[in-house]
Design a protein around this motif. Structure first.
Motif, PDB file in Angstrom:
ATOM      1  N   GLN A  57       0.599  -1.104   0.148  1.00  0.00           N
ATOM      2  CA  GLN A  57       0.013   0.042   0.107  1.00  0.00           C
ATOM      3  C   GLN A  57       0.875   1.069  -0.125  1.00  0.00           C
ATOM      4  N   ALA A  58       1.836   1.257   0.711  1.00  0.00           N
ATOM      5  CA  ALA A  58       2.749   2.541   0.709  1.00  0.00           C
ATOM      6  C   ALA A  58       3.570   2.672  -0.613  1.00  0.00           C
ATOM      7  N   ALA A  59       3.556   1.494  -1.434  1.00  0.00           N
ATOM      8  CA  ALA A  59       3.894   1.417  -2.878  1.00  0.00           C
ATOM      9  C   ALA A  59       3.195   2.303  -3.733  1.00  0.00           C
ATOM     10  N   HIS A  60       1.778   2.307  -3.314  1.00  0.00           N
ATOM     11  CA  HIS A  60       0.886   3.282  -4.024  1.00  0.00           C
ATOM     12  C   HIS A  60       0.890   4.781  -3.480  1.00  0.00           C
ATOM     13  N   GLN A  61       0.925   4.820  -2.259  1.00  0.00           N
ATOM     14  CA  GLN A  61       0.859   6.193  -1.502  1.00  0.00           C
ATOM     15  C   GLN A  61       2.031   6.917  -1.667  1.00  0.00           C
ATOM     16  N   VAL A  62       3.255   6.250  -1.750  1.00  0.00           N
ATOM     17  CA  VAL A  62       4.554   6.919  -1.831  1.00  0.00           C
ATOM     18  C   VAL A  62       4.727   7.430  -3.295  1.00  0.00           C
ATOM     19  N   ASP A  63       4.036   6.457  -4.265  1.00  0.00           N
ATOM     20  CA  ASP A  63       4.319   6.949  -5.626  1.00  0.00           C
ATOM     21  C   ASP A  63       3.413   8.030  -5.912  1.00  0.00           C
ATOM     22  N   ILE A  64       2.399   8.130  -5.336  1.00  0.00           N
ATOM     23  CA  ILE A  64       1.536   9.463  -5.270  1.00  0.00           C
ATOM     24  C   ILE A  64       2.105  10.667  -4.769  1.00  0.00           C
ATOM     25  N   VAL A  65       2.896  10.394  -3.643  1.00  0.00           N
ATOM     26  CA  VAL A  65       3.294  11.874  -3.106  1.00  0.00           C
ATOM     27  C   VAL A  65       4.603  12.008  -3.684  1.00  0.00           C
ATOM     28  N   ARG A  66       5.262  11.032  -4.419  1.00  0.00           N
ATOM     29  CA  ARG A  66       6.483  11.294  -5.006  1.00  0.00           C
ATOM     30  C   ARG A  66       6.051  12.214  -6.431  1.00  0.00           C
ATOM     31  N   ASP A  74      -1.881  -7.109  15.461  1.00  0.00           N
ATOM     32  CA  ASP A  74      -2.960  -8.140  15.532  1.00  0.00           C
ATOM     33  C   ASP A  74      -1.847  -9.441  15.306  1.00  0.00           C
ATOM     34  N   PRO A  75      -2.049 -10.014  16.222  1.00  0.00           N
ATOM     35  CA  PRO A  75      -0.980 -11.554  16.231  1.00  0.00           C
ATOM     36  C   PRO A  75      -1.468 -12.455  15.055  1.00  0.00           C
ATOM     37  N   SER A  76      -2.846 -12.272  14.958  1.00  0.00           N
ATOM     38  CA  SER A  76      -3.244 -13.465  13.610  1.00  0.00           C
ATOM     39  C   SER A  76      -3.233 -12.629  12.469  1.00  0.00           C
ATOM     40  N   ARG A  77      -2.623 -11.354  12.071  1.00  0.00           N
ATOM     41  CA  ARG A  77      -2.210 -11.008  10.967  1.00  0.00           C
ATOM     42  C   ARG A  77      -0.926 -10.500  10.867  1.00  0.00           C
ATOM     43  N   PRO A  78       0.272 -11.030  11.170  1.00  0.00           N
ATOM     44  CA  PRO A  78       1.542 -10.868  11.730  1.00  0.00           C
ATOM     45  C   PRO A  78       2.372  -9.925  10.679  1.00  0.00           C
ATOM     46  N   THR A  79       1.775  -8.903  10.375  1.00  0.00           N
ATOM     47  CA  THR A  79       2.556  -7.959   9.474  1.00  0.00           C
ATOM     48  C   THR A  79       2.317  -6.617   9.484  1.00  0.00           C
ATOM     49  N   GLU A  80       2.803  -5.747   9.051  1.00  0.00           N
ATOM     50  CA  GLU A  80       2.558  -4.409   9.170  1.00  0.00           C
ATOM     51  C   GLU A  80       1.229  -4.094   8.617  1.00  0.00           C
ATOM     52  N   GLY A  81       0.100  -3.497   9.381  1.00  0.00           N
ATOM     53  CA  GLY A  81      -0.956  -3.208   9.000  1.00  0.00           C
ATOM     54  C   GLY A  81      -1.414  -1.519   9.211  1.00  0.00           C
ATOM     55  N   ALA A  82      -0.184  -0.787   9.696  1.00  0.00           N
ATOM     56  CA  ALA A  82      -0.413   0.587   9.502  1.00  0.00           C
ATOM     57  C   ALA A  82       1.010   1.134   9.515  1.00  0.00           C
ATOM     58  N   TYR A  83       0.985   2.370   9.192  1.00  0.00           N
ATOM     59  CA  TYR A  83       2.197   3.283   9.272  1.00  0.00           C
ATOM     60  C   TYR A  83       1.887   4.705   9.307  1.00  0.00           C
ATOM     61  N   MET A 106       2.424  10.942   5.674  1.00  0.00           N
ATOM     62  CA  MET A 106       1.648   9.893   5.319  1.00  0.00           C
ATOM     63  C   MET A 106       1.061   9.120   6.430  1.00  0.00           C
ATOM     64  N   THR A 107      -0.250   8.853   6.193  1.00  0.00           N
ATOM     65  CA  THR A 107      -0.730   7.830   7.187  1.00  0.00           C
ATOM     66  C   THR A 107      -1.659   6.776   6.609  1.00  0.00           C
ATOM     67  N   MET A 154      12.237   2.098  -8.829  1.00  0.00           N
ATOM     68  CA  MET A 154      13.324   1.693  -7.618  1.00  0.00           C
ATOM     69  C   MET A 154      13.016   2.790  -6.538  1.00  0.00           C
ATOM     70  N   ALA A 155      13.119   4.045  -6.789  1.00  0.00           N
ATOM     71  CA  ALA A 155      13.041   5.161  -5.958  1.00  0.00           C
ATOM     72  C   ALA A 155      11.961   4.933  -5.102  1.00  0.00           C
ATOM     73  N   THR A 156      10.854   4.605  -5.570  1.00  0.00           N
ATOM     74  CA  THR A 156       9.737   4.556  -4.620  1.00  0.00           C
ATOM     75  C   THR A 156       9.958   3.181  -3.660  1.00  0.00           C
ATOM     76  N   MET A 157      10.424   2.296  -4.061  1.00  0.00           N
ATOM     77  CA  MET A 157      10.776   0.968  -3.276  1.00  0.00           C
ATOM     78  C   MET A 157      11.871   1.426  -2.217  1.00  0.00           C
ATOM     79  N   GLU A 158      12.589   2.411  -2.708  1.00  0.00           N
ATOM     80  CA  GLU A 158      13.815   2.868  -1.865  1.00  0.00           C
ATOM     81  C   GLU A 158      13.017   3.676  -0.608  1.00  0.00           C
ATOM     82  N   VAL A 159      12.180   4.454  -0.770  1.00  0.00           N
ATOM     83  CA  VAL A 159      11.347   4.961   0.221  1.00  0.00           C
ATOM     84  C   VAL A 159      10.641   3.935   1.002  1.00  0.00           C
ATOM     85  N   CYS A 160       9.787   2.778   0.383  1.00  0.00           N
ATOM     86  CA  CYS A 160       9.184   1.910   1.431  1.00  0.00           C
ATOM     87  C   CYS A 160      10.196   1.062   2.180  1.00  0.00           C
TER      88      CYS A 160
END
Lengths: 400, 400
Positions: free
Chosen positions: A180-189, A207-216, A230-231, A367-373
């Motif tokens: 999702q940041a891949a979208h938001q960062v791309d827009i913001v950039r 949420d231990p049942s979804r053990p990955t980043e769910g927010a930032y 960005m939120t 690649m620049a967007t992925m660098e931000v992520c």
């Protein structure tokens, strides 16, 4: 002189393909000539829908002489391998976001395409949505002065949609930073001119049942002094489509009275296998086909609330246009409803191939967007500011 | 047994006093017994309105034996001196935000009040607004799990309201960090438990004719791993009262069709003197009196969009209550309309004095908020994360 139709091969008949299928089917300058997918039922459906060749291996698709360009929509972790295969066979490439999971992989993909002398476009991301592109054009017009601050916010049910296990594992490209940041960062950039100097971020894995980043939350500082806040939350509570006139991410009308459907659906599922099965039960060739992919969008795609503060006005891309909050008046810079949703990503690919015009969303851009992520993940992990060194600007601005 | 009325003296009959006057006049447990202001017309008006003593010097007000507590609403840079005067005379104190412009001054004020053995409350800030207090109570109930992320956003016309020159000079306490982050940080700290570990911020000083911070973005990291993302713009473009049902900061109904009035009014002014004169032309004793201060609020005060993401729900304080976005349902936890707007700040003062109950908004609390604000300025100036060391938690949580 009409532009010859682009003969496109599809690598991966999954969710990315389904999202782009309405566009692929409707675009007058695209013909689907082949596809590769490990699932036999998906291949059978593709043949039925497009009377086209199918392969179980991406390598064979890339070797098909009919194919001019390959749309790589395989799982994230295979993007590098599949781009390298396409490059080795001299194909142009459209690769889905996130471009790859490491800068090393991104660089290898860029190098392979350069060596092949073929175009690489990274997308679809929401930064191709017409309201953001229009806002970017308005900024480039210099009618509104310099961009100073960007605010972007999106609250969705991302984490509670049916997922395969790897989508909940950050190491395999899961979680909202990669997806999702891949979208938001791309827009913001895109709106901030592209060149981010440093990043500070915090991520939420709650949420231990979804053990990955769910927010930032993240604060991006651009080279020219502008900054972006960005939120994102994918925890399926507050829904920020409220701030986009209850128009959904795909431009579809939303019903604000419907609430909690993602969690409700998940609550009836009792294992990761069952969840993956549910996800696979509604996929191309298994319940879904070309018939299910008619564009139903009534407004443009969007990615939540975005406000760009320029010297002379705040610009707010909306599903119907760009709202301009100037010194003394407020007005909508309208956009016609999309005839072919998401066509912008294919237009960028076609224009590059047919007219040799450098796209915005090059490999270097992706690649620049992925660098931000990746910097967001690193900043959150180590609690510090992360400086960037692979950033690129927008074409035509002299800051590439 | 009824609580004896609190005999309050007012230091400074300016904007802060006018904002609190409806509350002071309507609160059953408050009596205004004296005031100090250098302007004779303000003193004359105070005598006419309250048949009470007036002084040109704060020192004389503090020496008045009738006065039990002093509300210090003088310009920011005098807060320390006036709190020390009140302490020297054994008075309790309510001091306006921002508490002071340096941590040294904050500490001196705390020390003086401790030595005097009197209560110090810092406010009014918007963290006293009933919707935030209710949200804080809901969080304390533990019905919604831990606080994980807070998002706060406010877009206003702050920078283009009529200002005195010092209000546009950061060194003298001008700009939105001292005046507006003092609110937003107070709210975010209240909802996040108080203890911020570190701050990264960027500030915007973009209009040479208003040469101070007019905007900021900030990422706050709390001790317990929660984080907050704050965005503020006072540049009079987009107006975030849209996200609060077009209810204004003071609970008044807003007309979304009215746009650009602050800049339009300012455009007719041609010098800083004229602007200061305009500001002074609508002040207590000069055009304004008790008669102009009847509460007109129809909803609670607010400070823009605030969303608190907890494990079990997002909580969104609104002028009518707290919207709860839980797993399966969304509902409003309603608040009665305020009978006496902003009474909460006086209730906290009175409860401390009459019942010896430690307030939330102590001097230590106010100093912790100022530490965050000063860290925001420092972070923006030097482009780095700033660690904090004067943070305090909420009473009753064992984290003071």
């Amino acid at each position: 002189m009409t532009t010859p139709v682009l003969k496109l091969g599809i690598a991966g008949l999954g969710r990315g393909f389904m999202l782009l299928l309405p566009t692929l089917a409707a675009h007058p300058d695209i013909r689907l000539v082949a596809a590769a997918d490990p699932r036999e039922q998906a291949r059978r459906q593709f043949t039925a829908d497009f009377s086209a060749a199918t392969y179980s291996d991406v390598a064979d698709l890339c070797a098909d002489p009919e194919v001019e360009a390959v749309y790589i929509a395989t799982p994230h972790q295979f993007h590098r391998e599949h781009v390298e295969l396409a490059a080795a066979h001299g194909k142009h490439v459209l690769v889905e976001k996130p471009m790859a999971l490491s800068l090393e992989d991104c660089q290898a993909m860029i190098d392979a395409m350069h060596r092949a002398g073929r175009w690489l476009v990274v997308g679809h991301s929401h930064s191709f949505d017409a309201p953001y592109l229009r806002a970017s054009d308005m900024i480039a017009s210099q009618d509104f002065g310099a961009v100073r601050m960007i605010h972007a916010l999106n609250y969705t049910d991302f984490l509670y949609r049916p997922r395969r296990p790897e989508e909940l594992d950050t190491d395999q490209g899961g979680g909202v930073v990669f997806s999702q940041a891949a979208h938001q960062v791309d827009i913001v950039r895109l709106l901030g001119g592209g060149r981010v100097r440093s990043v500070r971020a915090a991520t939420g894995n709650w949420d231990p049942s979804r053990p990955t980043e769910g927010a930032y939350g993240a604060l991006l500082n651009f080279d020219d002094g502008a900054f972006a806040n960005m939120t994102y939350s994918g925890f399926a509570h507050f829904d920020s489509d409220e701030f986009c006139g209850w128009s959904g991410e795909l431009g579809q009308p939303r019903d604000p009275q419907q609430y909690g459907s993602a969690r409700a659906k998940l609550a009836s599922i009792h294992s990761a296998e069952e969840e993956a099965a549910l996800k696979n039960s509604r996929t191309y060739g298994a319940g879904l086909s070309l018939d299910n992919s008619k564009p139903q969008d009534s407004a443009h795609n969007h990615f939540g609330l975005v406000i760009v503060s320029c010297d002379e006005a705040d610009l707010r891309p909306l599903p119907q246009g760009v709202e301009v909050y100037a010194h003394t008046r407020r007005y909508l810079e309208p956009l016609s409803p999309p005839e072919i949703p998401r066509r912008e990503v294919l237009d960028e690919l076609i224009t590059a191939i047919r007219h040799d015009r450098r796209p915005v969303h090059t490999g270097e851009w992706g690649m620049a967007t992925m660098e931000v992520c990746l910097a967001m993940l690193e900043s959150a992990r180590h609690g510090r500011e992360v400086s960037l060194s692979h950033q690129v600007g927008l074409p035509g601005t002299g800051t590439l």
